[in-house]
Enzyme design. Structure first.
Site, PDB file in Angstrom:
ATOM      1  N   LYS A 146       0.837  -1.204   0.000  1.00 32.65           N
ATOM      2  CA  LYS A 146       0.000   0.000   0.000  1.00 32.65           C
ATOM      3  C   LYS A 146       0.872   1.254   0.000  1.00 32.65           C
ATOM      4  CE  LYS A 146      -0.434  -0.218   5.042  1.00 32.65           C
ATOM      5  NZ  LYS A 146      -1.367  -0.315   6.179  1.00 32.65           N
ATOM      6  N   TYR A 163      13.665  30.807   8.878  1.00 31.53           N
ATOM      7  CA  TYR A 163      12.507  31.623   9.251  1.00 31.53           C
ATOM      8  C   TYR A 163      12.456  31.872  10.756  1.00 31.53           C
ATOM      9  CZ  TYR A 163      10.416  31.197   4.600  1.00 31.53           C
ATOM     10  OH  TYR A 163      10.158  31.286   3.258  1.00 31.53           O
ATOM     11  N   MET A 173      10.102  25.041   2.755  1.00 30.60           N
ATOM     12  CA  MET A 173       9.467  24.230   1.722  1.00 30.60           C
ATOM     13  C   MET A 173      10.477  23.525   0.826  1.00 30.60           C
ATOM     14  SD  MET A 173       6.644  25.371  -1.152  1.00 30.60           S
ATOM     15  CE  MET A 173       5.460  25.883   0.092  1.00 30.60           C
ATOM     16  N   ARG A 203     -10.745  -0.500  14.836  1.00 33.99           N
ATOM     17  CA  ARG A 203     -10.780   0.352  13.645  1.00 33.99           C
ATOM     18  C   ARG A 203     -11.810  -0.213  12.668  1.00 33.99           C
ATOM     19  NH1 ARG A 203      -4.586   0.898  11.646  1.00 33.99           N
ATOM     20  NH2 ARG A 203      -5.116  -1.235  11.054  1.00 33.99           N
TER      21      ARG A 203
END
Length: 369
Positions: free
Chosen positions: A43, A262, A310, A141
């Site tokens: 998956k 930043y 980013m 689940r």
């Protein structure tokens, strides 16, 4: 590699995936219980490694049964595995039945509603495509409860839905001494006894190492195939699969009191040498590793400083004389396996793998064709 190649540098970073290691890891997992068939969970695009490349390699290694999460993943898997048995773990999502039928995909059914819908679809289409039955033994689940599954034993709906596999999912297999492992094994053994002649699958990657006390006819590893450690706290028995390198875009000197990144979350305590890598959270490298993770430059651990942005990561390379513009920094590989990278980012190796970004240049090695 002394210098990142031009194509990889142009795209930011190079992700190397060792297909022979994937095949070998699958064999090692199967060797934990050689009398039991070993499947493969592929998956999330084969845990970020590329389903279209990985699945045929596992088939070539001898794997014949595969698991995906969604019908769309199953369609992709079927395109490269025309003869494989493919189960869809997340079950029969309303409206997905025709696509499953069209691509010979077997849903993992977890409710009476799903059983009824699949049985009706089989009858309507005349296609006797099997399915698995998911019994929840503790995860809460998906799946029938143990009491619900026991009540259905012998019900005609089981044959009508073509149930050919019983499944459950271990909660804490990576912690072998957890009491819930024993309770789940005992609960699943009840189910196996109630459905004679139908094989069961309980062992995930870590479950392959729980020994013979687990009622199981089909191993179902995923993460460990791709290099994750199925035995945390002990040496990893798996071969590493991925290596992530990014080129150093720039090296600069900073003085005491200078900030980096930043909001200047990092301030130099003295003269330091910084290197900026052409990779960031848009590539799937976790922002949460800011100020916590590190990369290797010339084998020297170099801490990540400032906030990961980013497209860029800043390293303190003061102690790494090999750091130079165009040279490689290793973000995953060597001493930095996916589990350690995950821990440094406050997450798990699974998330590191499945977040591997599409911008990386993927380089496959070790094909067993």
């Amino acid at each position: 590699m002394a210098i990142i190649d031009a194509i990889a540098a142009a795209h930011g970073a190079r992700l190397t995936i060792d297909l022979s290691a994937i095949a070998e890891n699958w064999r090692r997992l199967g060797a934990q219980a050689p009398h039991i068939t070993c499947a493969a969970v592929v998956k999330a695009d084969a845990y970020g490694c590329g389903l279209a490349k990985v699945a045929p390699v596992l088939w070539g290694a001898g794997c014949r049964t595969f698991f995906v999460a969604h019908a769309s993943e199953g369609v992709t898997a079927r395109s490269v595995l025309p003869e494989a048995v493919i189960y869809v773990l997340n079950g029969l999502v309303p409206g997905s039945g025709p696509a499953l039928m069209a691509h010979a995909l077997r849903p993992v059914l977890g409710s009476r509603e799903e059983l009824d819908e699949w049985a009706a679809l089989r009858a309507e289409t005349g296609r006797p495509l099997p399915a698995a039955l998911h019994v929840d033994t503790g995860m809460n689940r998906l799946g029938l409860t143990i009491s619900e599954a026991l009540a259905l034993a012998g019900d005609p709906i089981i044959a009508a839905a073509g149930i050919d596999l019983l499944m459950s999912h271990l909660v804490s297999a990576e912690l072998p001494d957890e009491a819930i492992n024993r309770r789940q094994c005992e609960g699943f053994a009840q189910i196996i006894r109630a459905y004679p002649g139908i094989p069961g699958s309980l062992a995930n990657s870590s479950g392959c190492y729980l020994g013979d006390g687990i009622a199981n006819d089909l191993l179902r590893p995923g993460y460990a195939i791709f290099g994750g450690n199925p035995t945390p706290g002990r040496p990893n028995p798996m071969r590493p699969v991925i290596r992530l390198e990014a080129p150093i875009a720039q090296v600069r000197e900073v003085k005491a009191g200078d900030g980096a990144g930043y909001n200047a979350r990092w301030i130099a305590s003295g003269p330091r040498r910084l290197a900026t890598l052409s990779v960031g959270y848009a590539d799937g490298y976790p922002r949460s590793a800011s100020g916590r993770g590190h990369a290797l430059v010339g084998g020297v651990p170099c801490p990540i400083v400032g906030l990961i942005s980013m497209d860029l990561v800043i390293l303190d390379v003061t102690d790494a004389p090999a750091a130079r513009r165009g040279g490689p920094a290793t973000l995953i590989g060597d001493a930095l396996d996916v589990d350690s990278v995950g821990r440094a980012a406050g997450t798990i190796g699974y998330e590191i793998l499945t977040n591997l970004g599409s911008r990386y240049v993927r380089h496959y090695v070790g094909s067993i064709d």
